[in-house]
Design an enzyme around this catalytic site. Structure first.
Site, PDB file in Angstrom:
ATOM      1  CB  CYS A  77      53.743  85.845  53.007  1.00 15.93           C
ATOM      2  SG  CYS A  77      55.608  85.858  52.852  1.00 15.93           S
ATOM      3  CB  CYS A 225      58.078  82.438  59.424  1.00 17.77           C
ATOM      4  SG  CYS A 225      56.525  82.381  58.898  1.00 17.77           S
TER       5      CYS A 225
HETATM    6  N1  LIG Z   1      54.711  79.168  54.464  1.00 21.07           N
HETATM    7  C1  LIG Z   1      53.715  79.975  54.943  1.00 21.07           C
HETATM    8  C2  LIG Z   1      53.592  81.109  54.289  1.00 21.07           C
HETATM    9  C3  LIG Z   1      54.727  82.155  54.209  1.00 21.07           C
HETATM   10  C4  LIG Z   1      55.117  82.842  55.573  1.00 21.07           C
HETATM   11  C5  LIG Z   1      55.926  83.868  55.629  1.00 21.07           C
HETATM   12  N2  LIG Z   1      57.304  83.440  55.041  1.00 21.07           N
HETATM   13  C6  LIG Z   1      55.848  85.062  56.292  1.00 21.07           C
HETATM   14  O1  LIG Z   1      57.109  85.937  56.218  1.00 21.07           O
HETATM   15  O2  LIG Z   1      54.826  85.313  57.030  1.00 21.07           O
HETATM   16  C7  LIG Z   1      52.536  79.307  54.954  1.00 21.07           C
HETATM   17  O3  LIG Z   1      52.065  78.514  53.914  1.00 21.07           O
HETATM   18  O4  LIG Z   1      51.554  79.632  55.618  1.00 21.07           O
END
Ligand SMILES: N[C@@H](CCC[C@H](N)C(=O)O)C(=O)O
Length: 299
Positions: A77, A225
């Protein structure tokens, strides 16, 4: 009886809503049910919990568990990692950290300007590494589409792993003109992605810029993300849509992504503390620190 609780901070990673929970010294983990319960409170609605645990490997500062809103665990993340750096930097005065996550070691540093750079590691493109359910013919795009066969709305995404699985659909128009809320869950759970996937729509606006919206695995629509920004940047460079240094504009703001010649991906962006409290890692019950200065909520 007074229940066990740990300190936590509600943080903002460019609109990615992050809870950083301090589990150091605790012989327990945040239960998936507790994460789901915490996500239901309006105050603590989050995209990820970044749970800081004692280091497991010499030379690392912490083991970080990443928990999505639905209670599932993620390997990586980007935005949450910047929040962990910000939290630990303000506690210790240290600016450089090495964390261990399910995806491996991550190094990160807070710059003089307050922005935080995270070395997100090397992207992977092999079908078993992403993973996909089956080998695909074209190594740069997979056959997957939404809409009628002869006039698909979205089709031929690039796929990449940044420790976690990503599919990037390239579009020629504004990313806001696509109903990601409708397509996201269908694509996240498509059988071609045995571990589900983060789904993004990307529009290249110049050789060094793109705009991006993401439906996150285990979360839903998000304002940012970090790993998706990295996956989109490397996929854009790999398909000659951009160069290797790009500004990725997400609904929450801008991230600078550089795919270095040594194959590592560097992500730079902000992180912001909002308020703090204490959290019961078994139930998700929490209390806000009364003395905590309140900052404006994320718009
Ligand atoms: N939901 C994603 C993990 C989180 C990603 C995040 N918010 C970022 O900033 O990279 C998953 O389940 O892969």
């Amino acid at each position: 009886m007074k229940r066990f609780s740990v300190p936590f901070a509600r943080m903002n990673g460019l609109g990615n809503e992050i809870v950083v929970a301090d589990m150091r010294g605790a012989a327990t983990r945040i239960a998936p049910d507790a994460a789901r319960a915490l996500a239901r409170f309006e105050d603590t609605r989050f995209d990820q919990i970044m749970a800081i645990h004692d280091p497991q490997t010499p030379g690392t500062d912490a083991y970080v568990r990443i928990i999505n809103r639905d209670g599932s665990e993620a390997e990586a993340c980007g935005n949450g990692t910047r929040c962990v750096v910000q939290a630990l930097a303000s506690e210790t005065g240290t600016r450089a950290f090495t964390f261990e996550t399910r995806a491996g070691l991550v190094t990160a540093r807070e710059g003089e300007d307050g922005l935080i750079s995270v070395d997100m590691g090397r992207p992977r493109f092999g079908w078993q590494e992403i993973p996909l359910a089956e080998e695909f013919r074209d190594t740069r795009a997979i056959e997957l589409q939404i809409g009628p066969i002869d006039a698909p709305v979205l089709h031929s995404p690039s796929v990449a792993s940044m420790g976690n699985p990503h599919a990037i659909f390239w579009v020629a128009e504004d990313v806001w003109s696509y109903d990601l809320e409708r397509f996201g869950p269908v694509l996240e759970n498509h059988p071609v992605f045995p571990e589900r996937a983060n789904i993004s729509i990307a529009h290249v606006t110049s050789p060094n810029a793109l705009t991006l919206r993401t439906w996150e695995r285990g979360v839903g629509l998000t304002r940012a993300c970090g790993t998706a920004a990295c996956a989109a940047a490397v996929s854009a460079a790999r398909t000659r849509r951009t160069g290797r240094l790009v500004t990725v504009t997400v609904p929450g703001g801008d991230l600078l992504i550089e795919w270095r010649e040594d194959d590592g991906v560097m992500m730079t962006g902000p992180a912001e503390w909002m308020w703090s409290g204490r959290l019961d890692p078994e139930t998700g019950d929490f209390v806000r620190d009364p003395e905590a200065e309140e900052l404006p909520e994320i718009a």
